[in-house]
Motif scaffolding. Structure first.
Motif, mmCIF file in Angstrom:
data_model
loop_
_atom_site.group_PDB
_atom_site.id
_atom_site.type_symbol
_atom_site.label_atom_id
_atom_site.label_comp_id
_atom_site.label_asym_id
_atom_site.label_seq_id
_atom_site.Cartn_x
_atom_site.Cartn_y
_atom_site.Cartn_z
ATOM 1 N N GLU A 153 -3.553 2.815 -5.419
ATOM 2 C CA GLU A 153 -3.065 2.821 -4.039
ATOM 3 C C GLU A 153 -1.997 1.765 -3.791
ATOM 4 O O GLU A 153 -1.544 1.607 -2.663
ATOM 5 C CB GLU A 153 -4.242 2.590 -3.075
ATOM 6 C CG GLU A 153 -5.292 3.689 -3.107
ATOM 7 C CD GLU A 153 -4.711 5.039 -2.746
ATOM 8 O OE1 GLU A 153 -4.065 5.151 -1.675
ATOM 9 O OE2 GLU A 153 -4.889 5.988 -3.541
ATOM 10 N N ARG A 154 -1.596 1.040 -4.848
ATOM 11 C CA ARG A 154 -0.616 -0.035 -4.673
ATOM 12 C C ARG A 154 0.647 0.261 -5.476
ATOM 13 O O ARG A 154 0.606 0.929 -6.502
ATOM 14 C CB ARG A 154 -1.175 -1.369 -5.143
ATOM 15 C CG ARG A 154 -2.463 -1.808 -4.485
ATOM 16 C CD ARG A 154 -2.823 -3.220 -4.926
ATOM 17 N NE ARG A 154 -2.883 -3.344 -6.377
ATOM 18 C CZ ARG A 154 -2.896 -4.502 -7.041
ATOM 19 N NH1 ARG A 154 -2.818 -5.638 -6.379
ATOM 20 N NH2 ARG A 154 -2.976 -4.533 -8.362
ATOM 21 N N ASP A 180 0.369 4.283 0.960
ATOM 22 C CA ASP A 180 0.361 5.054 2.208
ATOM 23 C C ASP A 180 1.263 4.401 3.249
ATOM 24 O O ASP A 180 1.958 5.092 4.004
ATOM 25 C CB ASP A 180 -1.063 5.174 2.747
ATOM 26 C CG ASP A 180 -1.938 6.097 1.908
ATOM 27 O OD1 ASP A 180 -1.385 7.007 1.266
ATOM 28 O OD2 ASP A 180 -3.165 5.900 1.896
ATOM 29 N N ASP A 181 1.246 3.061 3.284
ATOM 30 C CA ASP A 181 2.135 2.351 4.209
ATOM 31 C C ASP A 181 3.597 2.575 3.823
ATOM 32 O O ASP A 181 4.462 2.729 4.696
ATOM 33 C CB ASP A 181 1.831 0.852 4.199
ATOM 34 C CG ASP A 181 0.460 0.522 4.789
ATOM 35 O OD1 ASP A 181 -0.100 1.384 5.492
ATOM 36 O OD2 ASP A 181 -0.039 -0.588 4.525
ATOM 37 N N ASN A 239 0.851 -1.185 0.000
ATOM 38 C CA ASN A 239 0.000 0.000 0.000
ATOM 39 C C ASN A 239 0.887 1.235 0.000
ATOM 40 O O ASN A 239 1.826 1.324 0.796
ATOM 41 C CB ASN A 239 -0.910 -0.022 1.222
ATOM 42 C CG ASN A 239 -1.801 1.203 1.311
ATOM 43 O OD1 ASN A 239 -1.378 2.251 1.796
ATOM 44 N ND2 ASN A 239 -3.026 1.071 0.841
#
Length: 211
Positions: A105-106, A70-71, A68
């Motif tokens: 998002e990936r 964001d991660d 992800n």
């Protein structure tokens, strides 16, 4: 020894998006995003996070190597407090070697993993593929075959020109080995098409010859 990669500064053109260098192809100087120094630092930690040591950064990849974004941003910001998602996306979108896939998002690395991931790419459909190496290594490869070194896959080029470019990072006198990819596939050797490169496990010497 592999030459150290030099990364240009990254800017953003209002019409064409992120680019590397001082001027977009359209002539616009764009908006400053990252210096070459910070881009190099960020590139190295992105590569490490997605290819080599995600767990050390507290990052989780799925079985196919996706993280992800964001991660990824949080993991990198813990080391470089100045890093933002915009910086990461700029690095991914301007990578000149096509090393990364950015899908909403990936994000994942296409190749170069030392950790085990199941890269779900289609099988390659080429008659010939190529591998660039040094004169010293060429004879050994023809004797024992191509095998992954420090990575889970052998990286194969789709053209002689690309193989020469890769080999010239390590040697001034590149030797190009061609791989009979069609015959290898017919005999059950799985070669994946990862976009910029093809990926395989060990390839026995009977499928190899000097160009």
């Amino acid at each position: 020894m592999q030459a150290r990669e030099q990364i240009s500064e990254i800017r953003q053109c209002p019409r064409h998006g992120y680019f590397r260098g001082s001027q977009c192809n359209c002539g616009s100087p764009g908006r400053f995003i990252l210096s070459g120094f910070k881009a190099e630092k960020l590139g190295r930690i992105i590569s490490g996070a997605l290819r080599h040591f995600p767990a050390e950064l507290g990052l989780k990849l799925d079985e196919h190597g996706w993280a992800n974004i964001d991660d990824l941003e949080r993991a990198i910001a813990a080391k470089y407090s100045w890093a933002r998602r915009e910086h990461i996306e700029a690095m991914l979108d301007t990578d000149e070697k096509g090393r990364y896939e950015h899908d909403g998002e990936r994000v994942r690395a296409r190749y170069g993993h030392s950790i085990k991931v199941d890269l779900d790419y289609p099988e390659a459909d080429y008659d010939l593929l190529y591998y660039g190496t040094s004169e010293e290594e060429a004879d050994r490869i023809l004797e024992i075959g191509l095998k992954p070194v420090n990575q889970h896959h052998v990286h194969l080029s789709k053209s002689i020109e690309e193989a020469v470019k890769v080999a010239c990072i390590r040697t001034e006198n590149p030797v190009i080995i061609s791989i009979d990819a069609r015959k290898a596939k017919e005999n059950g050797i799985r070669i994946l098409d990862a976009g910029p490169v093809c990926l395989s496990g060990p390839i026995p010497p009977e499928y190899l010859k000097i160009e």
